[in-house]
Design an enzyme around this catalytic site. Structure first.
Site, mmCIF file in Angstrom:
data_model
loop_
_atom_site.group_PDB
_atom_site.id
_atom_site.type_symbol
_atom_site.label_atom_id
_atom_site.label_comp_id
_atom_site.label_asym_id
_atom_site.label_seq_id
_atom_site.Cartn_x
_atom_site.Cartn_y
_atom_site.Cartn_z
ATOM 1 N NE ARG A 97 -78.326 -72.673 69.862
ATOM 2 C CZ ARG A 97 -79.098 -73.535 69.214
ATOM 3 N NH1 ARG A 97 -78.614 -74.263 68.241
ATOM 4 N NH2 ARG A 97 -80.371 -73.660 69.542
ATOM 5 C CB CYS A 124 -69.634 -66.248 72.295
ATOM 6 S SG CYS A 124 -70.879 -65.120 72.932
HETATM 7 C C1 UDX Z 1 -72.954 -60.333 75.236
HETATM 8 C C2 UDX Z 1 -72.342 -60.478 76.607
HETATM 9 O O1 UDX Z 1 -72.522 -59.345 77.335
HETATM 10 C C3 UDX Z 1 -70.957 -60.928 76.487
HETATM 11 O O2 UDX Z 1 -70.368 -61.125 77.705
HETATM 12 C C4 UDX Z 1 -71.037 -62.214 75.822
HETATM 13 O O3 UDX Z 1 -69.853 -62.904 75.899
HETATM 14 C C5 UDX Z 1 -71.445 -61.944 74.408
HETATM 15 O O4 UDX Z 1 -72.686 -61.440 74.422
HETATM 16 P P1 UDX Z 1 -73.686 -58.797 73.475
HETATM 17 O O5 UDX Z 1 -75.049 -58.723 74.056
HETATM 18 O O6 UDX Z 1 -73.476 -59.559 72.231
HETATM 19 O O7 UDX Z 1 -72.677 -59.270 74.590
HETATM 20 O O8 UDX Z 1 -72.994 -57.404 73.394
HETATM 21 P P2 UDX Z 1 -73.417 -56.128 72.617
HETATM 22 O O9 UDX Z 1 -74.367 -56.458 71.540
HETATM 23 O O10 UDX Z 1 -72.136 -55.428 72.357
HETATM 24 O O11 UDX Z 1 -74.252 -55.337 73.720
HETATM 25 C C6 UDX Z 1 -73.735 -54.723 74.826
HETATM 26 C C7 UDX Z 1 -74.607 -53.498 75.127
HETATM 27 O O12 UDX Z 1 -74.172 -52.911 76.329
HETATM 28 C C8 UDX Z 1 -74.553 -52.427 74.048
HETATM 29 O O13 UDX Z 1 -75.868 -52.068 73.672
HETATM 30 C C9 UDX Z 1 -73.842 -51.258 74.747
HETATM 31 O O14 UDX Z 1 -74.289 -49.993 74.292
HETATM 32 C C10 UDX Z 1 -74.199 -51.499 76.190
HETATM 33 N N1 UDX Z 1 -73.271 -50.921 77.172
HETATM 34 C C11 UDX Z 1 -71.944 -51.159 77.076
HETATM 35 C C12 UDX Z 1 -73.769 -50.168 78.220
HETATM 36 O O15 UDX Z 1 -74.975 -49.957 78.315
HETATM 37 N N2 UDX Z 1 -72.909 -49.665 79.154
HETATM 38 C C13 UDX Z 1 -71.570 -49.854 79.077
HETATM 39 O O16 UDX Z 1 -70.831 -49.365 79.932
HETATM 40 C C14 UDX Z 1 -71.076 -50.623 78.008
HETATM 41 C C1 UDX Z 2 -72.372 -69.517 71.120
HETATM 42 C C2 UDX Z 2 -72.854 -70.651 72.054
HETATM 43 O O1 UDX Z 2 -73.409 -71.716 71.276
HETATM 44 C C3 UDX Z 2 -73.869 -70.130 73.049
HETATM 45 O O2 UDX Z 2 -74.225 -71.147 73.969
HETATM 46 C C4 UDX Z 2 -73.264 -68.943 73.786
HETATM 47 O O3 UDX Z 2 -74.209 -68.390 74.687
HETATM 48 C C5 UDX Z 2 -72.782 -67.893 72.836
HETATM 49 O O4 UDX Z 2 -71.857 -68.465 71.897
HETATM 50 P P1 UDX Z 2 -73.330 -68.243 69.001
HETATM 51 O O5 UDX Z 2 -72.015 -67.538 68.990
HETATM 52 O O6 UDX Z 2 -74.581 -67.453 68.864
HETATM 53 O O7 UDX Z 2 -73.484 -69.084 70.349
HETATM 54 O O8 UDX Z 2 -73.336 -69.283 67.799
HETATM 55 P P2 UDX Z 2 -73.148 -70.857 67.593
HETATM 56 O O9 UDX Z 2 -74.384 -71.385 66.987
HETATM 57 O O10 UDX Z 2 -72.635 -71.522 68.784
HETATM 58 O O11 UDX Z 2 -72.015 -70.857 66.454
HETATM 59 C C6 UDX Z 2 -70.724 -70.313 66.705
HETATM 60 C C7 UDX Z 2 -69.850 -70.489 65.485
HETATM 61 O O12 UDX Z 2 -69.524 -71.858 65.301
HETATM 62 C C8 UDX Z 2 -70.493 -70.031 64.167
HETATM 63 O O13 UDX Z 2 -69.518 -69.387 63.386
HETATM 64 C C9 UDX Z 2 -70.937 -71.324 63.534
HETATM 65 O O14 UDX Z 2 -71.027 -71.253 62.125
HETATM 66 C C10 UDX Z 2 -69.836 -72.267 63.976
HETATM 67 N N1 UDX Z 2 -70.241 -73.684 64.010
HETATM 68 C C11 UDX Z 2 -71.202 -74.094 64.883
HETATM 69 C C12 UDX Z 2 -69.610 -74.597 63.194
HETATM 70 O O15 UDX Z 2 -68.715 -74.244 62.409
HETATM 71 N N2 UDX Z 2 -69.970 -75.929 63.283
HETATM 72 C C13 UDX Z 2 -70.921 -76.359 64.144
HETATM 73 O O16 UDX Z 2 -71.198 -77.572 64.160
HETATM 74 C C14 UDX Z 2 -71.565 -75.419 64.963
#
Ligand code: UDX
Ligand code: UDX
Length: 470
Positions: A157, A283
């Site tokens: 998370r 996510c």
């Molecule tokens: C991640 C996971 O990859 C995604 O599948 C999941 O569901 C959510 O979290 P996240 O790490 O949050 O994504 O994405 P982001 O912060 O957008 O980072 C992706 C990185 O990949 C960026 O730094 C971007 O510049 C890089 N990138 C993207 C590459 O290096 N090559 C590409 O072709 C596209």
């Molecule tokens: C989520 C999953 O928890 C994690 O396992 C996955 O790898 C990525 O997606 P994240 O998106 O970082 O993680 O946040 P999370 O803490 O799950 O919260 C998601 C959203 O749900 C937030 O907007 C949060 O405020 C909301 N939330 C969460 C609620 O409204 N109620 C809850 O009880 C828990």
């Protein structure tokens, strides 16, 4: 500790950068690859582009010899035994996951392979992506025995990413070949053996030498489904409690009591039962849509997920109506906002319900003064500062002379405000709390009109707002 493995992590976002830092923390040597040159430059210079506890410390500790940063995927591939793909998988117009980044990265890896590699999908992807990556690599002329494709979904998370990574509830490895499965198992060995937790500098958390995390070996398809199904299930839990909260409001019960009572049932569990303004983030919204899309493609009725999504939208709308019930008209009203990130503890504003609400307020003609401990720089890129949108230096500055104060993200510091000072600062002592951070009785005693989610409204509050009136 076991043999270090040479690892490349492609994508230095929330998932990739945290995974890279943690693999280095576990003793492996890691090359981070990203095609964003500015990001790589920042990382090379000692900067950290995201707000995550422990991440700067871990990167600082390991930068000297265990973690490198580059834009060159070819060299990173050639120097690594295992390549994790952690690039974004955004939502496309149809709701399905857009896998073009994964496709492009897989092709580039294929063109660089010169000896046996394991390519691992770490990004959240639909079932069968593994199979597609395998085909892409083969199409680029790589012989079958020179690579394997595995799936190792990540459950971290944001905000607690490092601790979640190093102290996971489980580690899931989907692999079709023993060779790939064993290599991945050896990467996680420091955690699964418990050895890591005995090190003097280890990041503290729920796991320990005597209770290391379990590892689950599955097929690649099952691993892909575990990730989608888990996120969809957690989103469903939140939508469920949000509807229960609405029922509570209608009958005058307290959802906090109801969720506590439900959560004590070990079959249900207490987590992800916090009512609020709906889930957001990078996510849940996209993964629920993508999983629903997968089911549709397979002709399987998963309308339950459509309901989860529409309840989530409705929850934001209901909250907005609550604000309306307190302010009556919006034009020219000054509204203080605490929280812009999609939840507390992160600077991420992707799919943030807080930002949706701020945009709606601005559309209705309010003057918004907002504060967030970490997300303001990112928020300014979406909603620039203007006479109607101000970014405040602290919670009290946001509340200054406001007609009402809204709490939209659950940052711990918003739960610890000096209530007397807040009362004195606000123009009218109205607090509308989308995260249930305060005890209603306390807020009432301190003279606030206090509205929250799924809790009975006191007589004083009912008199002060147009509750339930159109
Ligand atoms: C991640 C996971 O990859 C995604 O599948 C999941 O569901 C959510 O979290 P996240 O790490 O949050 O994504 O994405 P982001 O912060 O957008 O980072 C992706 C990185 O990949 C960026 O730094 C971007 O510049 C890089 N990138 C993207 C590459 O290096 N090559 C590409 O072709 C596209
Ligand atoms: C989520 C999953 O928890 C994690 O396992 C996955 O790898 C990525 O997606 P994240 O998106 O970082 O993680 O946040 P999370 O803490 O799950 O919260 C998601 C959203 O749900 C937030 O907007 C949060 O405020 C909301 N939330 C969460 C609620 O409204 N109620 C809850 O009880 C828990």
């Amino acid at each position: 500790m076991n043999q270090p493995v040479s690892i490349a992590v492609v994508g230095s976002g929330y998932v990739g950068l945290v995974a890279a830092a943690c693999f280095a923390e576990m003793g492996h040597s890691v090359i981070c690859v990203d095609n964003d040159e500015a990001k790589v430059k920042l990382l090379r210079g000692g900067g950290v582009p995201i707000h995550e506890d422990y991440l700067p410390e871990l990167l600082n500790r390991k930068r000297a010899n265990k973690v490198e940063f580059t834009t060159d995927l070819r060299v990173a591939t050639q120097r690594s035994q295992v390549i994790f793909i952690a690039v974004g998988t955004p939502q496309s117009k149809t709701g399905s996951a857009d896998l073009s980044y994964v496709d492009a990265v897989a092709s580039e890896i294929a063109r660089s392979i010169d000896d046996y590699k394991v390519i691992v999908e770490k990004s959240t992807v639909p079932v069968y992506t593994n199979e597609w990556i395998r085909r892409v690599v083969e199409r680029n002329g790589v012989p079958k025995d020179l690579f394997d494709v595995a799936s190792n979904p990540e459950f971290l998370r944001e905000g607690t990413a490092v601790v979640d990574f190093l102290h996971p509830d489980r580690i899931v490895i989907g692999a079709e070949s023993e060779r790939a499965g064993n290599l991945l198992k050896s990467i996680y060995e420091p955690l699964t053996s418990g050895d890591y937790y005995g090190l003097p500098q280890s990041v503290p958390g729920a796991c320990g030498e005597k209770n290391p995390p379990p590892i689950l070996l599955t097929s690649t398809k099952a691993a892909e489904l575990i990730k989608h199904a888990s996120n969809a299930f957690l989103a469903m839990k939140i939508s469920f409690i949000n509807v229960v909260a609405n029922v509570c409001e209608a009958v005058g019960a307290d959802v906090e009591e109801v969720s506590r009572g439900m959560g004590l049932d070990s079959r249900i569990g207490p987590r992800f039962l916090r009512a609020g303004i709906g889930y957001g983030g990078s996510c849940f919204p996209k993964d629920v849509a993508a999983f629903r899309h997968v089911a549709e493609q397979l002709n399987i009725d998963f309308n339950l997920l459509r309901e989860v999504e529409s309840i989530n939208e409705e929850q934001k709308h209901r909250f907005f109506q609550k604000v309306r019930s307190a302010l009556w008209t919006f034009r020219g009203k000054r509204v203080g906002v605490l929280g812009l990130s999609f939840k507390g503890g992160t600077d991420d504003i992707r799919e943030s319900p807080a930002l949706d609400i701020v945009e709606q307020l601005l559309k209705e003609g309010c003057i918004v003064s907002a504060f967030d401990p970490a997300a303001m720089e990112r928020a300014k890129e979406v909603i620039p500062s203007s006479p109607n949108m101000r970014y405040a230096s602290d919670p009290y500055a946001a509340a200054e002379e406001a007609d009402a104060l809204l709490i939209l993200s659950d940052w711990q510091e918003f739960a610890e405000l000096d209530l007397d000072r807040l009362h004195y600062t606000l123009r009218y002592p109205i607090v509308i709390d989308g995260r249930n951070l305060y005890d209603q009785g306390v807020m009432l005693e301190r003279g606030f009109t206090y509205l929250s989610v799924g809790r009975p409204v006191s007589h004083q509050t009912r008199d002060a707002v147009m509750h339930r009136l159109p």
